[in-house]
Enzyme design. Structure first.
Site, PDB file in Angstrom:
ATOM      1  N   ASN A  49       0.871  -1.181   0.000  1.00  9.72           N
ATOM      2  CA  ASN A  49       0.000   0.000   0.000  1.00  9.72           C
ATOM      3  C   ASN A  49       0.907   1.229   0.000  1.00  9.72           C
ATOM      4  OD1 ASN A  49      -1.898   1.974   0.346  1.00  9.72           O
ATOM      5  ND2 ASN A  49      -2.348   1.483   2.494  1.00  9.72           N
TER       6      ASN A  49
ATOM      7  N   LYS B 131      -0.008   4.217  -0.171  1.00 12.23           N
ATOM      8  CA  LYS B 131      -0.705   5.378   0.418  1.00 12.23           C
ATOM      9  C   LYS B 131      -0.511   6.585  -0.513  1.00 12.23           C
ATOM     10  CE  LYS B 131       0.346   3.326   4.826  1.00 12.23           C
ATOM     11  NZ  LYS B 131      -0.024   3.350   6.222  1.00 12.23           N
TER      12      LYS B 131
ATOM     13  N   HIS C 254      -9.850   0.814   4.817  1.00 14.35           N
ATOM     14  CA  HIS C 254      -8.539   1.003   5.468  1.00 14.35           C
ATOM     15  C   HIS C 254      -8.708   1.935   6.670  1.00 14.35           C
ATOM     16  CE1 HIS C 254      -4.398   2.233   6.147  1.00 14.35           C
ATOM     17  NE2 HIS C 254      -4.046   1.126   5.521  1.00 14.35           N
TER      18      HIS C 254
ATOM     19  N   GLU D 141      -7.010   4.292   7.730  1.00 17.00           N
ATOM     20  CA  GLU D 141      -6.770   5.721   7.459  1.00 17.00           C
ATOM     21  C   GLU D 141      -7.979   6.353   6.779  1.00 17.00           C
ATOM     22  OE1 GLU D 141      -2.974   5.377   5.468  1.00 17.00           O
ATOM     23  OE2 GLU D 141      -2.046   4.767   7.347  1.00 17.00           O
TER      24      GLU D 141
ATOM     25  N   GLU E  69      -5.859  -5.889  10.140  1.00 22.48           N
ATOM     26  CA  GLU E  69      -4.936  -4.787  10.394  1.00 22.48           C
ATOM     27  C   GLU E  69      -5.303  -4.077  11.699  1.00 22.48           C
ATOM     28  OE1 GLU E  69      -2.807  -3.341   6.715  1.00 22.48           O
ATOM     29  OE2 GLU E  69      -4.674  -2.231   6.712  1.00 22.48           O
TER      30      GLU E  69
ATOM     31  N   GLY F 181       1.639   1.694  10.933  1.00 20.47           N
ATOM     32  CA  GLY F 181       2.577   2.813  10.904  1.00 20.47           C
ATOM     33  C   GLY F 181       3.231   3.139  12.235  1.00 20.47           C
TER      34      GLY F 181
ATOM     35  N   SER G 115       2.811  -2.516  10.238  1.00 15.81           N
ATOM     36  CA  SER G 115       4.248  -2.433  10.526  1.00 15.81           C
ATOM     37  C   SER G 115       5.039  -3.676  10.104  1.00 15.81           C
ATOM     38  CB  SER G 115       4.481  -2.126  12.013  1.00 15.81           C
ATOM     39  OG  SER G 115       3.952  -0.861  12.326  1.00 15.81           O
TER      40      SER G 115
ATOM     41  N   GLY H   8       2.648  -1.389   4.291  1.00 21.44           N
ATOM     42  CA  GLY H   8       2.549   0.042   3.979  1.00 21.44           C
ATOM     43  C   GLY H   8       3.933   0.644   3.846  1.00 21.44           C
ATOM     44  N   GLY H   9       4.405   1.283   4.910  1.00 22.43           N
ATOM     45  CA  GLY H   9       5.674   2.013   4.900  1.00 22.43           C
ATOM     46  C   GLY H   9       6.835   1.275   4.247  1.00 22.43           C
TER      47      GLY H   9
HETATM   48  C1  PEP Z   1      -1.181  -0.151   5.805  1.00 20.07           C
HETATM   49  O1  PEP Z   1      -1.096   0.907   5.203  1.00 20.07           O
HETATM   50  O2  PEP Z   1      -2.174  -0.862   5.664  1.00 20.07           O
HETATM   51  C2  PEP Z   1      -0.111  -0.577   6.698  1.00 20.07           C
HETATM   52  C3  PEP Z   1      -0.187  -1.761   7.221  1.00 20.07           C
HETATM   53  O3  PEP Z   1       0.900   0.332   6.909  1.00 20.07           O
HETATM   54  P1  PEP Z   1       2.291   0.039   7.668  1.00 20.07           P
HETATM   55  O4  PEP Z   1       2.875  -1.212   7.074  1.00 20.07           O
HETATM   56  O5  PEP Z   1       3.119   1.244   7.407  1.00 20.07           O
HETATM   57  O6  PEP Z   1       1.977  -0.164   9.116  1.00 20.07           O
END
Ligand code: PEP
Length: 254
Positions: free
Chosen positions: A9, A11, A94, A96, A166, A172, A212, A233-234
């Site tokens: 992702n 983002k 999601h 966010e 999640e 994050g 994460s 994500g990150g």
């Molecule tokens: C996400 O955006 O769904 C996510 C899991 O982000 P991160 O891996 O940065 O925690």
């Protein structure tokens, strides 16, 4: 045998040209894999990314979809539009979107119904808050989210649904649940699906973990036998880290 997924992702990161460059590096590294790689890119880059990924095992996903059909919804993209520019999937619900844009389970449900109508796969994100976790409400939250998000969705549509567990507090933050906690939540998700549908449906749906995930903790996460994939994500913003996550996940034993 359930399908395995490694999902990125991005983002609101990366310009169109940067995504093209990223894919030039990633595509040759994924040719031999068996997991379905998914890249959830900003909607303005779906066309570029899907064109670049033609005839590869990388699927392009939107990060969001409108819960409406065509009409006066300034700034929104509906499922048909997303599909027309080359997406095969969309993230739905999601945290966010839930936290920053007021999306709730009812809206997520409408989004899935729209995605299904257009033949898109919905990657439904659910998970408890830190309040839920601390107050022993994790399973209650999972049950409530799943029940509402899956309203009016038929058993034969489950080949277009992936569930991403999640926990909100893990996204994050650099903090992850223990493997045992993830396993427990996956078990809970399958049990809720058994109650709503039946055991066959519950056992057929791919459930991925997100929150994460990095190229460092993936080695620990792949020990979870019931895990069908990860949503990153990150760490997915680095092609090097994401391809490492893919290659470690590919070696998962079960
Ligand atoms: C996400 O955006 O769904 C996510 C899991 O982000 P991160 O891996 O940065 O925690």
């Amino acid at each position: 045998m359930r399908k395995k997924y490694v999902i990125a992702n991005f983002k609101m990161n990366k310009l169109d040209s940067e995504i093209e460059e990223y894919l030039s590096t990633l595509i040759p590294l994924t040719v031999a894999g068996t997991s379905q790689i998914v890249l959830a890119v900003p909607s303005v880059s779906i066309k570029t990314a899907s064109t670049k990924c033609k005839d590869t095992n990388i699927m392009i996903s939107a990060q969001n979809v409108s819960e409406h059909d065509f009409g006066s919804y300034t700034g929104e993209n509906n499922a048909e539009m997303i599909k027309a520019v080359g997406a095969s999937a969309t993230l739905v619900g999601h945290s966010e979107r839930r936290g920053g844009y007021g999306e709730n389970d009812d809206i997520a449900n409408k989004k899935i119904l729209c995605a299904l109508k257009s033949g898109l796969v919905s990657i439904l994100c659910i998970g408890e808050t830190i309040f839920d976790r601390k107050n022993n409400l994790t399973e209650k939250a999972i049950k409530s989210q799943l029940t509402s998000c899956l309203k009016s969705i038929y058993a034969n549509e489950f080949n277009h649904i992936v569930i991403a567990y999640e926990p909100v507090w893990a996204i994050g933050t650099g903090v992850t649940p223990t493997n045992q906690e993830i396993e427990q939540s996956i078990k809970c998700i399958r049990s809720v699906l058994t109650d709503i549908y039946d055991e066959d449906i519950a056992n057929s749906v791919s459930i991925v973990y997100g929150g994460s995930v990095t190229d460092l903790n993936i080695r620990e996460l792949v020990k979870i036998s019931s895990l069908d994939g990860v949503l990153v994500g990150g760490a997915s913003l680095s092609c090097e880290k994401f391809s490492k996550i893919i290659s470690i996940f590919e070696k998962k034993k079960n």
